[in-house]
Design a protein around this motif. Structure first.
Motif, PDB file in Angstrom:
ATOM      1  N   SER A  19      40.078  41.664  50.391  1.00  0.00           N
ATOM      2  CA  SER A  19      41.375  41.048  49.623  1.00  0.00           C
ATOM      3  C   SER A  19      41.238  41.198  48.104  1.00  0.00           C
ATOM      4  O   SER A  19      40.197  41.153  47.671  1.00  0.00           O
ATOM      5  N   CYS A  20      42.273  41.049  47.578  1.00  0.00           N
ATOM      6  CA  CYS A  20      42.317  41.373  46.198  1.00  0.00           C
ATOM      7  C   CYS A  20      43.492  40.376  45.616  1.00  0.00           C
ATOM      8  O   CYS A  20      44.494  40.270  46.296  1.00  0.00           O
ATOM      9  N   VAL A  21      43.238  39.904  44.182  1.00  0.00           N
ATOM     10  CA  VAL A  21      44.507  38.953  43.872  1.00  0.00           C
ATOM     11  C   VAL A  21      45.135  39.729  42.595  1.00  0.00           C
ATOM     12  O   VAL A  21      44.498  40.201  41.639  1.00  0.00           O
ATOM     13  N   THR A  22      46.354  39.850  42.718  1.00  0.00           N
ATOM     14  CA  THR A  22      47.023  40.359  41.646  1.00  0.00           C
ATOM     15  C   THR A  22      47.990  39.296  41.062  1.00  0.00           C
ATOM     16  O   THR A  22      48.497  38.244  41.873  1.00  0.00           O
ATOM     17  N   PRO A  23      48.848  39.615  40.026  1.00  0.00           N
ATOM     18  CA  PRO A  23      49.770  38.394  39.485  1.00  0.00           C
ATOM     19  C   PRO A  23      50.984  38.331  40.587  1.00  0.00           C
ATOM     20  O   PRO A  23      51.651  37.578  40.589  1.00  0.00           O
ATOM     21  N   GLY A  24      51.108  39.379  41.515  1.00  0.00           N
ATOM     22  CA  GLY A  24      52.132  39.460  42.379  1.00  0.00           C
ATOM     23  C   GLY A  24      51.684  38.655  43.691  1.00  0.00           C
ATOM     24  O   GLY A  24      52.440  38.653  44.502  1.00  0.00           O
ATOM     25  N   GLY A  25      50.644  38.352  43.938  1.00  0.00           N
ATOM     26  CA  GLY A  25      49.912  37.716  44.842  1.00  0.00           C
ATOM     27  C   GLY A  25      48.633  38.353  45.442  1.00  0.00           C
ATOM     28  O   GLY A  25      47.985  39.166  44.861  1.00  0.00           O
TER      29      GLY A  25
END
Length: 146
Positions: A19-25
């Motif tokens: 998993s990776c976290v971005t500003p979009g989720g």
């Protein structure tokens, strides 16, 4: 192969490890991305397992996403039979090949830096020039490592 590693599915339950976290989720990979430490090793092992019969028969060579199917004779029907067998095996395992990178019925091919002909093989000119241009190290510590 078409999109090599991306054709390998990540086991259900292990997807959260990518998993990776971005500003979009937050997102999780469902297929193997580039950059995971064991992806190339796993992909090579998987390809060897899938193509084992063809590799041990001596007419197929596989290095990651590069495949070479060869015959000892100039008979196109023999090459067609072996190529069809390998392609059928890939299709059984839902693996795709890149049509624009595919060459069939060639008498000369460059594969992994080598020029392969019916008479034998030799390194390509690009590979030879890279070795010739290689600068020798002048640092004693580097020379000891060799």
């Amino acid at each position: 192969m078409h999109s090599g590693f991306h054709q390998l599915r990540i086991r259900e339950g292990d997807q959260n490890k990518t998993s990776c976290v971005t500003p979009g989720g937050q997102y999780e990979w469902v297929t193997c991305p580039f950059g995971l430490s064991n992806t190339p090793t796993y992909f090579q092992r998987r390809m060897n397992d899938i193509l084992h019969h063809h590799i041990t028969a001596g007419y197929c060579v596989c290095y990651c996403a590069d495949l070479l199917i060869c015959t000892e004779s100039d008979d196109p029907s023999e090459h067609l039979v072996k190529s069809t067998a390998v392609l059928d095996t890939l299709q059984e395992h839902k693996l795709l090949i890149e049509g624009s990178k595919t060459e069939l019925f060639c008498t000369h091919v460059e594969f992994l830096g080598f020029s392969i002909l019916a008479e034998g093989w030799s390194p390509t000119d690009t590979k030879v020039s890279a070795v010739v241009k290689w600068q020798a190290s002048e640092i004693v510590k580097h020379l000891r490592l060799i």
